[in-house]
Design an enzyme around this catalytic site. Structure first.
Site, PDB file in Angstrom:
ATOM      1  N   GLU A 106       9.788  -7.988   1.333  1.00 37.21           N
ATOM      2  CA  GLU A 106      10.230  -7.229   0.157  1.00 37.21           C
ATOM      3  C   GLU A 106      11.737  -7.381  -0.036  1.00 37.21           C
ATOM      4  OE1 GLU A 106       7.248  -3.573  -0.554  1.00 37.21           O
ATOM      5  OE2 GLU A 106       8.204  -3.537   1.418  1.00 37.21           O
ATOM      6  N   GLU A 126       1.056  -4.507   5.601  1.00 37.15           N
ATOM      7  CA  GLU A 126       0.985  -3.036   5.648  1.00 37.15           C
ATOM      8  C   GLU A 126      -0.446  -2.505   5.638  1.00 37.15           C
ATOM      9  OE1 GLU A 126       5.072  -3.992   4.021  1.00 37.15           O
ATOM     10  OE2 GLU A 126       3.040  -4.795   3.808  1.00 37.15           O
TER      11      GLU A 126
END
Length: 702
Positions: A106, A126
């Site tokens: 990210e 995740e």
């Protein structure tokens, strides 16, 4: 020490992420990166900024050491940092090697440009913690690699090599040679040419068939992720990237992230994640304890278990000698090993060259003299103490000084086995699970005389052969099988009272167990449990056992290997088919012992079997056989098919509340057919429940 190192090289500011071992984005590192961005912004001599990772990779994402601490949400948060990078007036280039995962990816996605070297692993994992990327990953990645590719990556959490994403807006260049030099050249060119800054948030997504695509995705993901809410939430977040403006999609992602954080499934998955890391920490064996070298290994026995253990060593590149009593048994075992590798070859997970290389590392012999120089020897012979005695006395004679003598026993006393030698300090239990080349769990049994360096070596070796290790003390069955005995006993009592094998299996499998107790027993071989029960009838005459399983074995129904067990099996087919003959035998047995059969609700089946595990787990903690409750959870998650989204038996009990578990157990004891002795709560369980505490607050994972 976590830091962001700042240096100016020509017109390029280089910010190096330095937070070993994976440059986790802890608070100090986030603050350092932001300070570096601000410093570069204020320096008129700097025309571009490069972010690069120290050590083996760019960034593995969040710093797990800060989970559940105030630092994890302290400013600058990751979102704040990404906004600052995106808003920078000077080009920010992410230089990626090793890995860019989770928050690390990210971070790279928020940069204006990205360069990488071949082999770098890219992932948003995740979902494996019951979450979704919470800092724009579900919004930026689809704009970088396309919606379908991004959705597959996010829902699976799987890593993808950088070169597989070549040609997408994710990478502006793949660098050969020195990454920093290549990234600097790229940054200088961007600045010199005055290239416009590219922000992924500004990239439009055009997908005419979006409704149909996401409808199909929802159906597919729902079917494959029962018990796990995160994969479907990932689909919804990516759908938001397509249907909403970027900032609204970002808010939608964040809302979904917060919702998932509070689900029992995510809490269980995060518990499991930390539990696996805690399991290797032994209080009196520091991490810097010297280990013994393991350059060669030996395995005694080329059967299913011995062959599987040998494969683990070969897979890790460690030469292993396999000893059998006869050439015929040896040839049969090697043929099975080759067949296992050939199945992997057919799946495309192994090359012909690798297959031959691994087979070449497995050296067959029928002579004890050929194993004497191995650094570790693991016996995988018949589960009989007299047989083990003969083997270990022979090993004591032939093995070189300092060699580790390991036993694969699943229930026997490792201390007694150690006393068969003159070097008990070198003896340790290494309980592999079948099939040993597949199953992740390795129970390392620490004898009373096992040396610390032997234990440290066993833990280190487990990592090398890709196992999840849990240390157990010495008792009958150690952690996993000691608890399993109570689980199976309760399943048998359910048969006496009115349930049938397929009903018990179905209830537990629908609850999440990979396999019910009766299908599992048929797979393992019912004769194995029969042999152990015969020993326990002598050693534990006061323990109440159902004799239904003995009746089954007396009929020669040992499971899949005989074509009949609790179920029947068609030739060449492993499907478990309920057998009226078994149902008749069970009904007849209930009548013999004077039990009026009844319909047993599925909820009762699950609670009785799972709470039997929990109560015995509490006794194991009382006895010091397991170091912490989370170790028990790891054993059941990695070795017994316990559903990961429930976190393990002790975590599940914590989720329900221990007072509720105790109350339910007392209800079972009060039933007309109940066994008050069986359902007497362990002292540790009872005291925790009375104090309103949880297993994993009392020596578990914090």
């Amino acid at each position: 020490m976590s830091s962001a190192e700042y240096a100016v090289q020509g017109a390029v500011a280089v910010i190096t992420l330095n937070n070993p071992p994976v440059n986790g984005l802890g608070h100090d590192l986030r603050r350092g990166i932001l300070a570096g961005i601000d410093r570069a912004e204020g320096d008129t001599a700097v025309r571009a900024i490069v972010l690069i990772g120290a050590g083996k990779g760019f960034s593995g994402g969040a710093d797990i050491r800060e989970f559940n601490t105030p630092k994890s949400s302290a400013e600058p948060t990751l979102l704040t940092l990404l906004q600052a990078i995106e808003a920078s007036s000077k080009p920010v280039i992410a230089a990626i090697h090793g890995m860019a995962m989770g928050g690390g990816l990210e971070l790279a996605l928020a940069c204006h440009f990205r360069v990488a070297i071949a082999g770098a692993q890219i992932a948003l994992p995740e979902v494996k913690l019951g979450l979704l990327p919470g800092a724009g990953g579900t919004q930026r990645l689809p704009r970088a690699v396309g919606v379908e590719t991004a959705l597959n990556m996010i829902v699976s959490g799987a890593a993808v090599p950088a070169e597989q994403l070549r040609g997408t807006p994710l990478f502006d260049a793949l660098v050969e040679g020195d990454l920093l030099a290549g990234a600097r050249r790229f940054a200088e060119a961007v600045a010199a040419e005055g290239r416009p800054l590219k922000r992924l948030r500004d990239v439009p997504i055009r997908m005419p068939n979006a409704d149909a695509f996401f409808g199909f995705a929802r159906n597919s993901v729902a079917a494959a992720s029962k018990g796990y809410p995160a994969p479907l939430a990932c689909v919804e977040a990516v759908a938001g990237a397509v249907s909403k403006p970027f900032d609204e999609g970002l808010k939608h992602e964040r809302n979904l992230f917060v919702q998932l954080m509070n689900t029992p499934e995510s809490k269980a998955l995060r518990h499991a994640f930390f539990a696996e890391r805690a399991a290797s920490k032994i209080p009196d064996v520091p991490e810097d304890t010297p280990t013994r070298p393991v350059r060669t290994a030996a395995v005694l026995g080329a059967g299913t278990m011995g062959g599987g253990i040998a494969m683990n060593f070969a897979n890790a590149g460690i030469p292993v000698t396999v000893l059998e009593v006869s050439r015929e048994a040896l040839d049969k075992g090697l043929a099975t090993i080759r067949k296992n590798y050939e199945r992997t070859l057919k799946k495309g997970k192994l090359t012909p060259a690798k297959l031959e290389e691994r087979m070449g590392l497995i050296r067959p012999t029928v002579s004890y003299g050929d194993v004497g120089q191995a650094d570790i020897v693991i016996e995988a012979v018949f589960e009989d103490l007299a047989v083990k005695e003969g083997v270990f006395k022979k090993l004591d004679e032939v093995m070189k000084p300092g060699a580790i003598l390991a036993t694969n026993t699943s229930t026997l006393d490792v201390n007694r086995i150690a006393r068969f030698t003159r070097r008990p300090q070198d003896v340790v239990g290494t309980h592999f699970f079948s099939p040993a080349n597949v199953m992740k769990l390795l129970e390392i049994v620490r004898g009373s005389a096992t040396a610390n360096d032997v234990l440290a070596t066993a833990l280190s070796l487990a990592k090398k052969i890709d196992k999840i290790a849990v240390v157990a003390g010495v008792c009958d069955g150690f952690i996993g099988n000691r608890m399993l005995e109570q689980y199976i006993r309760q399943a048998m009592f359910l048969l006496e009272e009115g349930a049938l094998p397929h009903q018990v299996d179905r209830a537990l499998e629908q609850w999440g167990m990979a396999m019910g107790p009766f299908r599992m027993s048929d797979l393992a071989g019912n004769d194995v449990g029969w042999y152990i029960r015969k020993r326990r009838y002598v050693e534990k005459p006061d323990v109440k056992y159902s004799r239904i399983a003995d009746r089954l074995c007396e009929l020669g129904r040992f499971g899949q290997k005989t074509g009949a067990g609790w179920y029947r099996y068609e030739p060449g087919n492993r499907d478990a088919i309920p057998d009226p003959a078994v149902e008749e035998m069970i009904t007849r047995y209930s009548a013999e012992i004077g039990v009026q059969r009844r319909r047993v609700p599925e909820e009762e089946i699950v609670e009785r079997c799972i709470f039997a595990l929990v109560n015995e787990g509490a006794r194991i903690l009382e006895d010091g056989i397991a170091l912490r409750a989370s170790d028990i959870d790891v054993v059941y998650l990695a070795g017994y098919g316990f559903p990961r989204f429930r976190g393990g038996p002790m975590c599940y009990a914590d989720t329900l509340g221990l007072p509720n578990v105790v109350r339910t157990m007392r209800g079972f004891a009060a039933k007309p057919s109940g066994d008050p002795g069986f359902w007497r709560p362990a002292h540790f369980l009872k005291s925790l429940a009375a104090e309103g505490r949880a297993f994993n607050q009392a020596g578990g994972v914090s």
